[in-house]
Scaffold this active site. Structure first.
Site, PDB file in Angstrom:
ATOM      1  N   ASP A   1      34.729 -50.546 -91.519  1.00  0.00           N
ATOM      2  CA  ASP A   1      34.300 -50.074 -92.738  1.00  0.00           C
ATOM      3  C   ASP A   1      35.214 -50.055 -93.795  1.00  0.00           C
ATOM      4  OD1 ASP A   1      33.100 -48.805 -90.098  1.00  0.00           O
ATOM      5  OD2 ASP A   1      31.296 -48.170 -91.639  1.00  0.00           O
TER       6      ASP A   1
ATOM      7  N   GLU B   1      37.655 -37.645 -85.058  1.00  0.00           N
ATOM      8  CA  GLU B   1      37.618 -39.513 -85.204  1.00  0.00           C
ATOM      9  C   GLU B   1      38.954 -40.227 -85.547  1.00  0.00           C
ATOM     10  OE1 GLU B   1      34.026 -39.704 -88.581  1.00  0.00           O
ATOM     11  OE2 GLU B   1      33.808 -41.725 -88.319  1.00  0.00           O
TER      12      GLU B   1
END
Ligand code: 2M8
Length: 447
Positions: free
Chosen positions: A178, A418
């Site tokens: 991203d 994460e």
């Protein structure tokens, strides 16, 4: 760091509990709240995790993902499977993939972009972990998935590489990493970026916006979705008019490794693997290696992405620079240069690092941010790919260190997070991230 037998069993239990908690029966949420749907490359890593608990369930994960494959061969980056009680932004209405004939008859809504093709690596690992007694049952399922994976790779090697350069063109930052600084310049060129009013859920869910992309990024991400939708997700039209077209060396390297994995499985998949499939896979892998060699800089020891629209090299120090390692390079000189770069002060040799793990962006890059997502933090799945590739290249001592440090990082932080702060080693992003628990299961069983 040594993982003792006792703590290993305990950690395995905790990692398994994350997969069970996120299990929706035949697919797995990428994380409990932040990512409640089925994500493409997450699912592949998750299948590797499941394979340590239940190989049937592992294959089910991949089968569910591939049931949403488009007729072009594209495997969508998100399959929207969660119910209304599990909100996620942006949802299927932003994508409206029914505008594409390739997605019209799908049983489920999806996005119209894709993510790195780690699926064949997962299929090979699942097969390796299949106990002898289950092989007669599992083999036909591998045979059924095989042609779908070949179609997926064919899409990437052709529609995503009309120049036949060996390098995959990415259309959107959401195709993997991203807010990596790799995309900053291309995004900055987008002047009119008003996608319409919207409310983000990620920043409020996480409570710390500094760990996520900015609103400036989101404006552009959503605007780019609109552009792709206007092209009806047609690759030829996208190639003609889309403003964001980048030859992504990391994505391309994963495709090389995945082509090699499908070739490894070809005899097993017979007769599903045809002679022409085998030839194609070998050709794509070869072309990919050559394409990456053309992007390699002997000076930096890194591979660099390339902006198709402007013709510019993207000369940044990020994990993607290690594409030759991820692709399993056969060039000894290139490998030596990559290993030097890996342990240099720009990457794992940086004295500020808590663990000698590959950060998403080099701390020496001006764009580095230690807490911000793909702009600095350490991602366990990327380090799994590094570990796996180093092992295949015969660098087993360095691979063992990556494994040990990764397990140490997760144990010390006390979370299957994460991503992690490269300096403090603390957990960031979503807790109980499925793919992190999945690679932990694989590491705990390997060594
Ligand atoms: C992240 O991306 C999603 C959009 O796809 C998001 O930020 O909402 C990325 O890290 C991506 O690579 C990953 O697959 C996904 C789910 O873990 O989250």
């Amino acid at each position: 760091m040594t993982v003792t037998a006792e703590s290993r069993a305990l950690r395995r239990e905790r990692a398994a509990a994350v997969l069970h908690a996120n299990d929706a029966g035949s697919w797995t949420k990428a994380s409990p709240r932040l990512y409640p749907h089925q994500w493409s490359w997450d699912s592949a890593f998750i299948a590797i995790g499941w394979a340590h608990l239940d190989v049937r369930r592992a294959l089910r994960e991949l089968e569910q993902l591939f049931s949403a494959q488009w007729t072009t061969g594209l495997v969508p980056h998100i399959v929207f499977r969660a119910g209304p009680g599990d909100p996620y932004f942006p949802g299927p209405e932003w994508w409206d993939c029914a505008v594409s004939p390739a997605a019209r008859n799908l049983p489920v809504k999806t996005t119209g972009i894709c993510q790195p093709p780690v699926h064949a690596l997962a299929l090979r690992r699942v097969w390796q972990l299949t106990p002898e007694a289950l092989r007669p049952e599992i083999r036909p399922r591998v045979q059924a998935l095989y042609p779908k994976m070949v179609r997926w790779h064919r899409y990437l090697a052709t529609q995503r590489d009309p120049e036949r350069s060996g390098l995959v063109t990415t259309y959107h930052p959401w195709e993997g990493t991203d807010n990596s600084p790799r995309w900053d310049r291309a995004l900055a060129r987008i002047e009119v970026a008003k996608p319409g009013p919207y409310t983000r859920l990620d920043t409020s869910e996480l409570g710390d916006p500094s760990q996520r992309p900015t609103d400036w990024d989101y404006d552009r991400y959503l605007w780019l979705v609109g552009q792709l939708r206007e092209c009806r997700y047609d690759d030829e039209q996208i190639y003609r008019q889309h403003p964001f077209l980048i030859k992504d060396v990391f994505f391309s390297a994963v495709l090389v490794a995945a082509n090699a994995a499908l070739l490894d499985l070809a005899d097993l998949a017979d007769p599903a693997a045809t002679a022409s499939d085998r030839e194609d896979l070998a050709r794509w892998a070869e072309r990919g290696r050559a394409g990456l060699a053309g992007r390699f800089s002997a000076e930096s020891g890194l591979c660099h992405d390339y902006d198709v629209r402007t013709g510019e090299d993207i000369r940044l120090r990020t994990f993607a620079g290690f594409a030759p390692i991820f692709a399993g390079t056969a060039d000894a000189g290139q490998l030596a240069a990559q290993l030097r770069a890996l342990d240099s002060g720009d990457f794992c040799g940086n004295p500020l690092l808590r663990w000698r793990l590959l950060p998403s962006t080099s701390p020496a890059e001006p764009a580095f941010e230690r807490h911000n997502y793909w702009r600095g933090p350490v991602w366990p799945v990327i380090n799994w790919l590094l570990w796996h590739s180093l092992g295949s290249l015969g660098c087993s001592a360095r691979a063992d260190e990556v494994r040990g440090d990764s397990l140490g990082e997760m144990a010390t932080a006390g979370e299957f997070a994460e991503y992690f702060d490269p300096f403090a080693g603390t957990a960031l992003g979503s807790p109980q991230q499925s793919w992190t628990a999945a690679v932990a299961l694989d590491w705990l069983a390997s060594g």
